[in-house]
Structure formats: C-alpha cells, structure tokens
Write a protein that holds these residues in place. Sequence first.
Motif, PDB file in Angstrom:
ATOM      1  N   ARG A  92     -20.960  -3.587   3.346  1.00  0.00           N
ATOM      2  CA  ARG A  92     -20.582  -2.729   4.474  1.00  0.00           C
ATOM      3  C   ARG A  92     -19.318  -1.942   4.163  1.00  0.00           C
ATOM      4  N   LEU A  93     -18.405  -2.600   3.475  1.00  0.00           N
ATOM      5  CA  LEU A  93     -17.164  -1.905   3.118  1.00  0.00           C
ATOM      6  C   LEU A  93     -17.452  -0.831   2.070  1.00  0.00           C
ATOM      7  N   ASP A  94     -18.298  -1.209   1.110  1.00  0.00           N
ATOM      8  CA  ASP A  94     -18.669  -0.222   0.079  1.00  0.00           C
ATOM      9  C   ASP A  94     -19.292   1.005   0.737  1.00  0.00           C
ATOM     10  N   GLN A  95     -20.150   0.725   1.704  1.00  0.00           N
ATOM     11  CA  GLN A  95     -20.851   1.815   2.388  1.00  0.00           C
ATOM     12  C   GLN A  95     -19.857   2.690   3.160  1.00  0.00           C
ATOM     13  N   ALA A  96     -18.915   2.044   3.857  1.00  0.00           N
ATOM     14  CA  ALA A  96     -17.915   2.811   4.612  1.00  0.00           C
ATOM     15  C   ALA A  96     -17.092   3.686   3.667  1.00  0.00           C
ATOM     16  N   GLU A  97     -16.842   3.168   2.469  1.00  0.00           N
ATOM     17  CA  GLU A  97     -16.030   3.929   1.508  1.00  0.00           C
ATOM     18  C   GLU A  97     -16.811   5.074   0.867  1.00  0.00           C
ATOM     19  N   SER A  98     -18.133   5.044   1.005  1.00  0.00           N
ATOM     20  CA  SER A  98     -18.907   6.127   0.384  1.00  0.00           C
ATOM     21  C   SER A  98     -18.624   7.462   1.077  1.00  0.00           C
ATOM     22  N   ALA A  99     -18.055   7.403   2.274  1.00  0.00           N
ATOM     23  CA  ALA A  99     -17.681   8.641   2.964  1.00  0.00           C
ATOM     24  C   ALA A  99     -16.336   9.178   2.453  1.00  0.00           C
ATOM     25  N   LEU A 100     -15.689   8.401   1.582  1.00  0.00           N
ATOM     26  CA  LEU A 100     -14.349   8.807   1.107  1.00  0.00           C
ATOM     27  C   LEU A 100     -14.389   9.089  -0.389  1.00  0.00           C
ATOM     28  N   ASP A 101     -13.463   9.914  -0.829  1.00  0.00           N
ATOM     29  CA  ASP A 101     -13.348  10.142  -2.263  1.00  0.00           C
ATOM     30  C   ASP A 101     -12.326   9.141  -2.791  1.00  0.00           C
ATOM     31  N   VAL A 102     -12.830   7.935  -3.114  1.00  0.00           N
ATOM     32  CA  VAL A 102     -11.942   6.809  -3.421  1.00  0.00           C
ATOM     33  C   VAL A 102     -10.987   7.117  -4.579  1.00  0.00           C
ATOM     34  N   SER A 103     -11.535   7.595  -5.685  1.00  0.00           N
ATOM     35  CA  SER A 103     -10.640   7.758  -6.847  1.00  0.00           C
ATOM     36  C   SER A 103      -9.613   8.862  -6.611  1.00  0.00           C
ATOM     37  N   ARG A 104      -9.999   9.899  -5.887  1.00  0.00           N
ATOM     38  CA  ARG A 104      -9.015  10.952  -5.605  1.00  0.00           C
ATOM     39  C   ARG A 104      -7.885  10.403  -4.730  1.00  0.00           C
ATOM     40  N   LEU A 105      -8.231   9.613  -3.731  1.00  0.00           N
ATOM     41  CA  LEU A 105      -7.221   9.052  -2.827  1.00  0.00           C
ATOM     42  C   LEU A 105      -6.277   8.105  -3.577  1.00  0.00           C
ATOM     43  N   VAL A 106      -6.870   7.297  -4.463  1.00  0.00           N
ATOM     44  CA  VAL A 106      -6.041   6.360  -5.246  1.00  0.00           C
ATOM     45  C   VAL A 106      -5.097   7.154  -6.156  1.00  0.00           C
ATOM     46  N   GLU A 107      -5.663   8.122  -6.834  1.00  0.00           N
ATOM     47  CA  GLU A 107      -4.842   8.938  -7.752  1.00  0.00           C
ATOM     48  C   GLU A 107      -3.691   9.615  -7.019  1.00  0.00           C
ATOM     49  N   ALA A 108      -4.001  10.181  -5.854  1.00  0.00           N
ATOM     50  CA  ALA A 108      -2.953  10.893  -5.102  1.00  0.00           C
ATOM     51  C   ALA A 108      -1.844   9.929  -4.689  1.00  0.00           C
ATOM     52  N   ALA A 109      -2.228   8.740  -4.266  1.00  0.00           N
ATOM     53  CA  ALA A 109      -1.205   7.770  -3.845  1.00  0.00           C
ATOM     54  C   ALA A 109      -0.350   7.342  -5.032  1.00  0.00           C
ATOM     55  N   VAL A 110      -1.002   7.123  -6.184  1.00  0.00           N
ATOM     56  CA  VAL A 110      -0.252   6.710  -7.373  1.00  0.00           C
ATOM     57  C   VAL A 110       0.702   7.838  -7.789  1.00  0.00           C
ATOM     58  N   ARG A 111       0.214   9.073  -7.689  1.00  0.00           N
ATOM     59  CA  ARG A 111       1.055  10.221  -8.074  1.00  0.00           C
ATOM     60  C   ARG A 111       2.284  10.319  -7.163  1.00  0.00           C
ATOM     61  N   GLY A 112       2.101  10.004  -5.913  1.00  0.00           N
ATOM     62  CA  GLY A 112       3.217  10.103  -4.963  1.00  0.00           C
ATOM     63  C   GLY A 112       4.150   8.896  -4.966  1.00  0.00           C
ATOM     64  N   THR A 113       3.822   7.885  -5.778  1.00  0.00           N
ATOM     65  CA  THR A 113       4.610   6.641  -5.776  1.00  0.00           C
ATOM     66  C   THR A 113       5.973   6.845  -6.427  1.00  0.00           C
ATOM     67  N   THR A 114       6.996   6.311  -5.807  1.00  0.00           N
ATOM     68  CA  THR A 114       8.322   6.335  -6.434  1.00  0.00           C
ATOM     69  C   THR A 114       8.661   4.910  -6.840  1.00  0.00           C
ATOM     70  N   SER A 115       9.547   4.781  -7.827  1.00  0.00           N
ATOM     71  CA  SER A 115       9.948   3.423  -8.207  1.00  0.00           C
ATOM     72  C   SER A 115      11.454   3.371  -8.326  1.00  0.00           C
ATOM     73  N   GLU A 116      11.994   2.215  -8.073  1.00  0.00           N
ATOM     74  CA  GLU A 116      13.441   2.056  -8.224  1.00  0.00           C
ATOM     75  C   GLU A 116      13.748   0.687  -8.795  1.00  0.00           C
TER      76      GLU A 116
END
Length: 402
Positions: free
Chosen positions: A358-382
Amino acid sequence: MKRFVLIHYHEINLKKNNRGWFENRLKEHVTALLDGLADDGIRRFAGRLFIPLRLESPIQEIERRLRTAFGIANFAFVWEVAADLEAIRGALRELLTGKRFGSFKIEARRGTKDFSMNSQQVNAELGAYVCELTGVPAKMENPDLTCFVELVGQHAYIYFDKIPGGGGLPARTSGRVLCLLSGGIDSPVAAYRMMRRGCRVLFVHFHSFPHTTIEAQEKVRRISQVLSRFEMESKLFLVPFADLQREIVAYAPPPLRVLLYRRFMMRIAEVLALEEGAQGLVTGDSLGQVASQTLENLKAVSSVTQLPIFRPLIGDDKEDIIRTARSIETYDISILPDQDCCTMFVPKHPETMARIERLDQAESALDVSRLVEAAVRGTTSEKVHADFRELRIADCGFRIAD
Ligand code: ATP
Ligand code: MG
C-alpha cells in the motif's frame, strides 16, 4: 606524593588479540577529553591507564568528564608511592590524618607480580598497622573506610574511593552509524546507547523550516552538543523536508502520511550514511509506543533501505528511556516546546498496520528519486563539538512554555 587518575577497563579485559588496540582508543579519547586539565603523558601499563595530575588539576571537572568515557569499569584519584611496605605505611599515616571513621579494611591487589608478598599478606600487614595507628578496628563487611592499595610494577597506588565508569566500549571502536535525531526524548537516548557500544554516531535531523521554527533546529543542535560529550565531536546534517511533505500531503492518503515521511527519512538518511561511510541507521523507536511504531509499520518503514536500522530502545519502556535521558542531560532540552516536522499535517487516524504494497502504491504518485535528490541537495552539515558547560536551559535561547 604524586597524584594520578587510575583507570580500570571494562569489557576490554575480555578482548584477547586486539586488546592493545582497544586500550589505545580509550587512551586517545581520554587524552582529548582531559586536554588542558591533566598533565601530559598518560600511560598504559598492566591493564590500566595512569593519568598524571598537576597540583592545580580540577578534580571535580576531571571526574565529571571521565564519567562520559566508555570502556571504563571504574576509576580513582590515587596517590603514588614506592612499592615498599615502609613507604606505604608512611603514606597511609599521612593520608589518614584527620579522617574520621569507625571501622576500616585494607583491600590490596597486585597488578603485577613484582611485590614479594601476596595480597592477603599485605592486607594483614597494613591492617595491623592502621589498627595500631588509629585504634580503629578492622571490619571486613561494610567498613566505613576502605583503603585500596594497588601494587603495580615499582609503585603502590593508594586510594579510598572507587568511582563507577560508563561501561561499554571505548569511543570509535565499533564503526560509524547515522542517528535520526528528532527533538524528542527518545532518539538522543538511542544515540547514546550506540555510542556506549563504541559507535561513532553522526546525526541527521529533518525540519520543515519555515513551517516549523528555527528554534526546533537549535534544540537539536544543543542536544547533539550534549551527546558529543561521549565522542568529543560529531557532525549534524539538517535536511529540508517541507517540500517533500507538501507533496505527500497533496498526493497520498492521509492515514499513510507519517509512514511515508518516515520512509523518505530513511531513504535520505541512507544516501547521507553511505557518503559518510556509516554502516547503519539508528532511530529512537520503541515497540508500540505510537502508531508508527507497531511491528507492521516498523517493517514497512525499514523496507526502503538496504542498511540495517538499529533501534536500541525497541524493548524499553518510556520510564526507562526518560531515566536515561535525565542522566545524560538531554531530557531538559528534549522537553522544551517545539514543532517536529512529523507533527505537521498529521491525520486523526494514522494507519497502524500498513502493508508495504500500500505504501509502495501511494508512492507511485510521487517522483521518489527526484524528491530524495532534492532533499539531499538542500542538506546542510555542521561540525558539532562536545559542550561540557553545565546545562542552563534559560541560556539556550528558547521560549519556555507558559
Ligand atoms: P523521539 O522522542 O525520538 O522524537 P518519538 O517517540 O517522538 O521519538 P516518533 O516521533 O515516532 O517517536 O519518531 C520515531 C523516530 O523517528 C525518532 O526516534 C527518530 O529517530 C526518528 N525521527 C522522527 N522525527 C524525526 C525528525 N524530524 N528528524 C530526524 N529523525 C526523526
Ligand atoms: Mg518525535
């Protein structure tokens, strides 16, 4: 008489072939921990660490810091004299002057076999001496005062108090993990438990700034500084999560939201962990504590990552966790009011038995890898440095709840 801190190892004693390696890690950690407080020249000898003290060394601060060092069974502030009965008697005479006690015992121990008498003989000899000197009787069970005499090489070390150590394995002996650190009570305790087993723990926090306050991030920063007392320094990743949450809210069924947030957290944490050479993820989940922590849901969340997820609190009750959180001084920060990203858009009736499909199916409406990539790109570290200052919540820059 010279003063030292004498450290007895915890589990390191069980290590056979690579024992020296564990001892050296502890030595390095203690050296960094006591930088500027003790004298140089920490020495490893006869299954012990000896830290030379200066006259002005701040005993209380040293004690406080050593309590944070894992791999220690116990430690003591000791006086050093020659391993010679006459010298030991002289030292006892001096050290017992002004001490009031109604009974005592001598507890001798040989760290090496250089000394001609065995421990029993030393106990008898020194016991008779102290009895005669003070007129106080010896007592084997629960005496007021225990005089520890440790014979190691050419020296005897005398002390009266044994301070319990942190147990566990020395810092940086078990590899790296990445802990998902919320601002709550549980995840800091989970991080602590992994550190206690020798892990180097890095931190990642997901925030929904500007929907959540900047104080929520400051809170996590403070928690990670307090946790870094156990490992001296660490790293904190701050991941922007608001865009991703907005998409989940727009496209996925409300009861699945929290689980979908969690699955994205795992995916993003996995990318960061692999970049940092971390070999597992850590969370503060405790079985059944909230809807997202049922067996079914933990399984559904775990299925998106190849990395092992460590959940050291899985079998702990909230009360046990709170007790530990207080003892490691993260509790008072954790209970400061804040907004966690997962409290945003939370449905009234979250799913408690999510099926992976069910979760996999719900995620099929999303562009999972694009969302992950964007979040990683926006990540800051300290970088995070250990903060040994007494914790003063009023100075943390938070608004305290009314
Ligand atoms: P905690 O006290 O650690 O927040 P909790 O009982 O509130 O735990 P949840 O909110 O269900 O539990 O979160 C479970 C785990 O998921 C947390 O222990 C933490 O490891 C991770 N987690 C939750 N929210 C975040 C976040 N915003 N950033 C990083 N990790 C999070
Ligand atoms: Mg939480």
